[in-house]
Design a protein around this motif. Structure first.
Motif, PDB file in Angstrom:
ATOM      1  N   ILE A  55      27.474  23.056   0.422  1.00 20.05           N
ATOM      2  CA  ILE A  55      26.859  22.842   1.737  1.00 20.05           C
ATOM      3  C   ILE A  55      27.645  21.816   2.545  1.00 20.05           C
ATOM      4  CG2 ILE A  55      24.806  21.954   2.922  1.00 20.05           C
ATOM      5  CD1 ILE A  55      23.192  23.014   0.467  1.00 20.05           C
ATOM      6  N   ALA A  56      28.002  20.713   1.915  1.00 19.36           N
ATOM      7  CA  ALA A  56      28.623  19.594   2.634  1.00 19.36           C
ATOM      8  C   ALA A  56      30.028  19.932   3.114  1.00 19.36           C
ATOM      9  CB  ALA A  56      28.662  18.359   1.729  1.00 19.36           C
ATOM     10  N   LYS A  57      30.786  20.616   2.317  1.00 20.47           N
ATOM     11  CA  LYS A  57      32.170  20.887   2.684  1.00 20.47           C
ATOM     12  C   LYS A  57      32.466  22.331   2.338  1.00 20.47           C
ATOM     13  CE  LYS A  57      36.496  18.461   2.533  1.00 20.47           C
ATOM     14  NZ  LYS A  57      36.784  17.972   3.821  1.00 20.47           N
ATOM     15  N   ASP A  58      32.700  23.134   3.344  1.00 21.03           N
ATOM     16  CA  ASP A  58      32.840  24.569   3.156  1.00 21.03           C
ATOM     17  C   ASP A  58      34.167  24.963   2.516  1.00 21.03           C
ATOM     18  OD1 ASP A  58      31.554  26.978   3.323  1.00 21.03           O
ATOM     19  OD2 ASP A  58      32.394  27.497   5.270  1.00 21.03           O
ATOM     20  N   ASP A  59      35.066  24.013   2.268  1.00 19.05           N
ATOM     21  CA  ASP A  59      36.354  24.367   1.674  1.00 19.05           C
ATOM     22  C   ASP A  59      36.525  23.817   0.254  1.00 19.05           C
ATOM     23  OD1 ASP A  59      36.576  21.726   2.326  1.00 19.05           O
ATOM     24  OD2 ASP A  59      38.511  21.899   3.339  1.00 19.05           O
ATOM     25  N   VAL A  60      35.422  23.459  -0.395  1.00 18.66           N
ATOM     26  CA  VAL A  60      35.485  22.958  -1.766  1.00 18.66           C
ATOM     27  C   VAL A  60      35.896  24.074  -2.720  1.00 18.66           C
ATOM     28  CG1 VAL A  60      34.129  22.028  -3.671  1.00 18.66           C
ATOM     29  CG2 VAL A  60      33.830  21.129  -1.374  1.00 18.66           C
ATOM     30  N   TYR A  61      35.336  25.234  -2.525  1.00 20.49           N
ATOM     31  CA  TYR A  61      35.632  26.369  -3.385  1.00 20.49           C
ATOM     32  C   TYR A  61      36.607  27.292  -2.670  1.00 20.49           C
ATOM     33  CZ  TYR A  61      31.551  24.705  -5.875  1.00 20.49           C
ATOM     34  OH  TYR A  61      30.671  23.936  -6.568  1.00 20.49           O
ATOM     35  N   GLU A  62      37.452  27.913  -3.452  1.00 19.65           N
ATOM     36  CA  GLU A  62      38.426  28.855  -2.901  1.00 19.65           C
ATOM     37  C   GLU A  62      37.694  30.066  -2.350  1.00 19.65           C
ATOM     38  OE1 GLU A  62      42.020  30.241  -1.749  1.00 19.65           O
ATOM     39  OE2 GLU A  62      41.679  28.317  -2.722  1.00 19.65           O
ATOM     40  N   ARG A  63      38.066  30.448  -1.164  1.00 17.65           N
ATOM     41  CA  ARG A  63      37.439  31.635  -0.559  1.00 17.65           C
ATOM     42  C   ARG A  63      37.986  32.890  -1.231  1.00 17.65           C
ATOM     43  NH1 ARG A  63      34.581  30.692   3.991  1.00 17.65           N
ATOM     44  NH2 ARG A  63      34.898  28.686   4.941  1.00 17.65           N
ATOM     45  N   VAL A  64      37.087  33.808  -1.489  1.00 13.24           N
ATOM     46  CA  VAL A  64      37.466  35.068  -2.107  1.00 13.24           C
ATOM     47  C   VAL A  64      37.686  36.065  -0.986  1.00 13.24           C
ATOM     48  CG1 VAL A  64      36.726  36.894  -3.654  1.00 13.24           C
ATOM     49  CG2 VAL A  64      36.155  34.521  -4.157  1.00 13.24           C
ATOM     50  N   GLY A  65      38.752  36.814  -1.085  1.00 15.48           N
ATOM     51  CA  GLY A  65      39.117  37.755  -0.022  1.00 15.48           C
ATOM     52  C   GLY A  65      38.022  38.735   0.335  1.00 15.48           C
ATOM     53  N   ASP A  66      38.027  39.898  -0.289  1.00 15.91           N
ATOM     54  CA  ASP A  66      37.064  40.944   0.030  1.00 15.91           C
ATOM     55  C   ASP A  66      36.130  41.105  -1.162  1.00 15.91           C
ATOM     56  OD1 ASP A  66      35.884  42.902   1.566  1.00 15.91           O
ATOM     57  OD2 ASP A  66      37.191  44.488   0.801  1.00 15.91           O
ATOM     58  N   TYR A  67      35.043  40.344  -1.146  1.00 11.32           N
ATOM     59  CA  TYR A  67      34.094  40.342  -2.252  1.00 11.32           C
ATOM     60  C   TYR A  67      32.847  41.082  -1.819  1.00 11.32           C
ATOM     61  CZ  TYR A  67      31.332  38.416  -6.109  1.00 11.32           C
ATOM     62  OH  TYR A  67      30.540  38.260  -7.219  1.00 11.32           O
ATOM     63  N   LEU A  73      30.008  30.130   1.965  1.00 14.69           N
ATOM     64  CA  LEU A  73      29.830  29.133   0.912  1.00 14.69           C
ATOM     65  C   LEU A  73      28.631  28.223   1.157  1.00 14.69           C
ATOM     66  CD1 LEU A  73      33.506  28.261   0.031  1.00 14.69           C
ATOM     67  CD2 LEU A  73      31.856  29.530  -1.308  1.00 14.69           C
ATOM     68  N   ALA A  74      28.271  28.012   2.407  1.00 15.48           N
ATOM     69  CA  ALA A  74      27.073  27.203   2.681  1.00 15.48           C
ATOM     70  C   ALA A  74      25.818  27.919   2.164  1.00 15.48           C
ATOM     71  CB  ALA A  74      26.956  26.910   4.168  1.00 15.48           C
ATOM     72  N   THR A  75      25.768  29.223   2.323  1.00 12.78           N
ATOM     73  CA  THR A  75      24.630  29.991   1.799  1.00 12.78           C
ATOM     74  C   THR A  75      24.598  29.916   0.273  1.00 12.78           C
ATOM     75  OG1 THR A  75      24.769  31.501   3.668  1.00 12.78           O
ATOM     76  CG2 THR A  75      23.511  32.250   1.760  1.00 12.78           C
ATOM     77  N   TRP A  76      25.762  30.095  -0.368  1.00 13.19           N
ATOM     78  CA  TRP A  76      25.825  29.943  -1.815  1.00 13.19           C
ATOM     79  C   TRP A  76      25.410  28.535  -2.216  1.00 13.19           C
ATOM     80  CZ3 TRP A  76      25.456  33.366  -5.299  1.00 13.19           C
ATOM     81  CH2 TRP A  76      26.027  34.615  -5.170  1.00 13.19           C
ATOM     82  N   GLY A  77      25.816  27.552  -1.416  1.00 13.62           N
ATOM     83  CA  GLY A  77      25.428  26.171  -1.700  1.00 13.62           C
ATOM     84  C   GLY A  77      23.922  25.990  -1.702  1.00 13.62           C
ATOM     85  N   TRP A  78      23.251  26.564  -0.711  1.00 11.13           N
ATOM     86  CA  TRP A  78      21.784  26.466  -0.658  1.00 11.13           C
ATOM     87  C   TRP A  78      21.135  27.181  -1.834  1.00 11.13           C
ATOM     88  CZ3 TRP A  78      19.139  23.007   1.714  1.00 11.13           C
ATOM     89  CH2 TRP A  78      19.647  22.408   2.864  1.00 11.13           C
ATOM     90  N   ILE A  79      21.704  28.340  -2.200  1.00 12.59           N
ATOM     91  CA  ILE A  79      21.164  29.070  -3.354  1.00 12.59           C
ATOM     92  C   ILE A  79      21.267  28.213  -4.610  1.00 12.59           C
ATOM     93  CG2 ILE A  79      21.581  31.045  -4.897  1.00 12.59           C
ATOM     94  CD1 ILE A  79      22.388  32.627  -2.334  1.00 12.59           C
ATOM     95  N   HIS A  80      22.450  27.620  -4.834  1.00 15.93           N
ATOM     96  CA  HIS A  80      22.644  26.787  -6.031  1.00 15.93           C
ATOM     97  C   HIS A  80      21.786  25.519  -5.980  1.00 15.93           C
ATOM     98  CE1 HIS A  80      25.685  28.913  -8.283  1.00 15.93           C
ATOM     99  NE2 HIS A  80      26.334  29.167  -7.156  1.00 15.93           N
ATOM    100  N   LEU A  81      21.639  24.937  -4.814  1.00 19.86           N
ATOM    101  CA  LEU A  81      20.830  23.716  -4.685  1.00 19.86           C
ATOM    102  C   LEU A  81      19.368  23.989  -5.025  1.00 19.86           C
ATOM    103  CD1 LEU A  81      20.597  20.728  -3.761  1.00 19.86           C
ATOM    104  CD2 LEU A  81      20.093  21.619  -1.486  1.00 19.86           C
ATOM    105  N   ILE A  82      18.799  25.001  -4.418  1.00 17.93           N
ATOM    106  CA  ILE A  82      17.376  25.312  -4.640  1.00 17.93           C
ATOM    107  C   ILE A  82      17.142  25.780  -6.078  1.00 17.93           C
ATOM    108  CG2 ILE A  82      15.503  26.872  -3.981  1.00 17.93           C
ATOM    109  CD1 ILE A  82      16.733  26.733  -1.096  1.00 17.93           C
ATOM    110  N   LEU A  83      17.985  26.699  -6.551  1.00 17.58           N
ATOM    111  CA  LEU A  83      17.823  27.191  -7.918  1.00 17.58           C
ATOM    112  C   LEU A  83      18.049  26.064  -8.929  1.00 17.58           C
ATOM    113  CD1 LEU A  83      17.211  29.741  -9.560  1.00 17.58           C
ATOM    114  CD2 LEU A  83      19.657  30.214  -9.583  1.00 17.58           C
TER     115      LEU A  83
END
Length: 152
Positions: A55-67, A73-83
């Motif tokens: 959430i805090a920094k959108d470039d912490v994780y490597e972006r995956v091309g066509d997934y 990554l902010a959405t993934w961050g919220w998912i990981h935070l809440i879960l």
């Protein structure tokens, strides 16, 4: 030889029965449940930290091309935070012996496995480790029958 010495080595005559708890499956399952609670607590806290980083920094994780699962990554961050918060709270509940915690723990471990599988391209090594932790947690919580036993 007196009758007292003749019966000393026999069970039930002045000596308490000795039980080998090392081979007792319920003792292993109970220990596994305790360890599962600790693993859920730690894995949940690590999920919180991963979520905050996403959430805090959108470039912490490597972006995956066509997934296929296209969340930013902010959405993934919220998912990981809440879960992570919910998993850590459930791990704490397991350690405290809360009645609701086992069933919720199994469900959350399964949800965590699915989430880590979807997160696999971002952190492959940690995702595989987290999936293994989730599988152990499910096994440990499902094999502990200590509440169902009625005997001593």
């Amino acid at each position: 030889m007196s009758s007292a010495t003749a019966h000393e080595g026999e069970p039930g005559h002045g000596h308490a029965h000795r039980h080998d708890h090392g081979s007792d499956p319920s003792a292993w399952a109970g220990g596994g449940t305790l360890f599962a609670g600790v693993l859920m607590l730690v894995n949940g806290l690590l999920g919180v930290f991963a979520g905050i980083a996403g959430i805090a920094k959108d470039d912490v994780y490597e972006r995956v091309g066509d997934y296929v699962y296209k969340f930013d990554l902010a959405t993934w961050g919220w998912i990981h935070l809440i879960l992570g918060l919910v998993i850590a709270a459930t791990g704490w509940g397991i350690l405290k012996g809360a009645g609701w915690a086992k069933a919720v723990g199994v469900a959350l471990a399964a949800l965590g496995i699915v989430t880590q599988f979807l997160w696999l391209p971002y952190t492959p090594v940690w995702a595989v480790i987290s999936v293994a932790i989730g599988l152990f947690v499910i096994w440990a919580l499902c094999t502990d029958t200590s509440e169902q036993r009625t005997g001593p």
